[in-house]
Write an enzyme that holds these catalytic residues in place. Structure first.
Site, PDB file in Angstrom:
ATOM      1  N   ASP A   2      17.779  70.046  20.258  1.00 22.28           N
ATOM      2  CA  ASP A   2      16.345  70.167  20.031  1.00 22.28           C
ATOM      3  C   ASP A   2      16.080  71.315  19.062  1.00 22.28           C
ATOM      4  O   ASP A   2      16.820  72.304  19.035  1.00 22.28           O
ATOM      5  CB  ASP A   2      15.630  70.425  21.369  1.00 22.28           C
ATOM      6  CG  ASP A   2      14.158  70.046  21.308  1.00 22.28           C
ATOM      7  OD1 ASP A   2      13.706  69.547  20.258  1.00 22.28           O
ATOM      8  OD2 ASP A   2      13.455  70.260  22.312  1.00 22.28           O
ATOM      9  N   ASN A  50      11.295  58.709  21.984  1.00 19.08           N
ATOM     10  CA  ASN A  50      11.182  59.100  20.574  1.00 19.08           C
ATOM     11  C   ASN A  50      10.523  58.026  19.707  1.00 19.08           C
ATOM     12  O   ASN A  50      10.106  58.299  18.577  1.00 19.08           O
ATOM     13  CB  ASN A  50      12.552  59.469  19.976  1.00 19.08           C
ATOM     14  CG  ASN A  50      13.071  60.828  20.424  1.00 19.08           C
ATOM     15  OD1 ASN A  50      14.278  61.049  20.483  1.00 19.08           O
ATOM     16  ND2 ASN A  50      12.166  61.768  20.725  1.00 19.08           N
TER      17      ASN A  50
HETATM   18  C1  IPE Z   1      15.413  67.161  17.901  1.00 20.46           C
HETATM   19  O1  IPE Z   1      14.616  67.922  17.070  1.00 20.46           O
HETATM   20  C2  IPE Z   1      15.933  65.953  17.187  1.00 20.46           C
HETATM   21  C3  IPE Z   1      15.643  64.636  17.750  1.00 20.46           C
HETATM   22  C4  IPE Z   1      14.742  64.297  18.629  1.00 20.46           C
HETATM   23  C5  IPE Z   1      16.450  63.567  17.201  1.00 20.46           C
HETATM   24  P1  IPE Z   1      13.042  67.765  17.131  1.00 20.46           P
HETATM   25  O2  IPE Z   1      12.628  66.791  16.096  1.00 20.46           O
HETATM   26  O3  IPE Z   1      12.603  67.454  18.520  1.00 20.46           O
HETATM   27  O4  IPE Z   1      12.593  69.228  16.702  1.00 20.46           O
HETATM   28  P2  IPE Z   1      11.319  70.048  17.203  1.00 20.46           P
HETATM   29  O5  IPE Z   1      11.276  69.977  18.700  1.00 20.46           O
HETATM   30  O6  IPE Z   1      10.120  69.424  16.577  1.00 20.46           O
HETATM   31  O7  IPE Z   1      11.569  71.435  16.705  1.00 20.46           O
HETATM   32 MG    MG Z   2      11.827  68.534  20.071  1.00 14.25          MG
END
Ligand code: IPE
Ligand code: MG
Length: 214
Positions: A2, A50
């Protein structure tokens, strides 16, 4: 994994670049974990939730996934890594499903270490699917559910690491986490290094695990 977005934001860069750097970290950490002798490493790459993200970000993540398989597969085959995917990966784009099918087949006999990538993965969904399969076969017990989880052929979960300062599991390996140790760090995933992994393992080694005994 993350913190890719925040890593990019801090640098006034597009989120996609944060994800790209995140993939570089995946390469480095997967290699380091194998060299440190870890039997299994499981990475939460894309959750069932996601899909709520904007379409262009999802498309960036899927392109990075394609590129990762394309560039890493030969090394995984060569260095004895068995690739495993958990989650409902068959629901991804057909070309990705084909690439994954090929990658799984080519690494299936590897025994050095298992690299598991969670794709379209949600732990509650996994448990519900496992319970339904267990019920179809007979009694629902802890053991019968466990045997139907996507992780059935992995060793028991020892340690969960979450980066970027968030302190929650976010639907990752909820069942498997029953007696896992947890390690949280403020480090953003693109900044996570083999030294951080080493620190986490060092901490883990000092924990007294009683599994409910005393
Ligand atoms: C994690 O980074 C990557 C995935 C979900 C693939 P994020 O995209 O959640 O990064 P932040 O939380 O916005 O910093
Ligand atoms: Mg994230």
């Amino acid at each position: 994994m993350d913190g890719n977005g925040r890593w990019a934001k801090k640098r006034l860069m597009p989120r996609a670049l944060g994800h790209k750097r995140g993939v570089d970290t995946v390469r480095t950490i997967a290699r380091a974990a194998r060299e440190m002798g870890l039997e299994a490493l499981t990475l939460y790459a894309f959750s069932s939730e996601n899909w709520k993200r904007p379409a262009d970000e999802i498309s960036d993540l899927m392109s990075l996934l394609r590129a990762f398989i394309r560039t890493e597969l030969d090394e995984l085959v060569r260095n004895g890594t068995r690739l495993k995917i958990i989650g409902e990966w068959q629901a991804l784009a057909p070309d990705i499903v084909d690439m994954i099918g090929d990658a799984l087949a080519r690494t299936a006999h590897n025994r050095q270490t298992t690299l598991t990538i969670a794709l379209n993965y949600g732990s509650q969904q996994e448990i519900a699917r496992a319970a339904a399969r267990a019920a179809a076969k007979g009694a629902i017990t802890v053991e019968s559910i466990e045997a139907e989880l996507d992780t059935a052929d992995l060793p028991p979960l020892d340690l969960i690491i979450r980066t970027s300062g968030e302190v929650r599991l976010s639907n990752f390996l909820l069942w498997q986490a029953a007696y896992a140790e947890m390690w949280f760090t403020d480090v953003l995933w693109p900044d996570f290094t083999p030294e951080h992994l080493h620190d986490a393992l060092g901490q883990f080694a000092t924990r007294e695990r009683r599994f409910g005994g005393r």
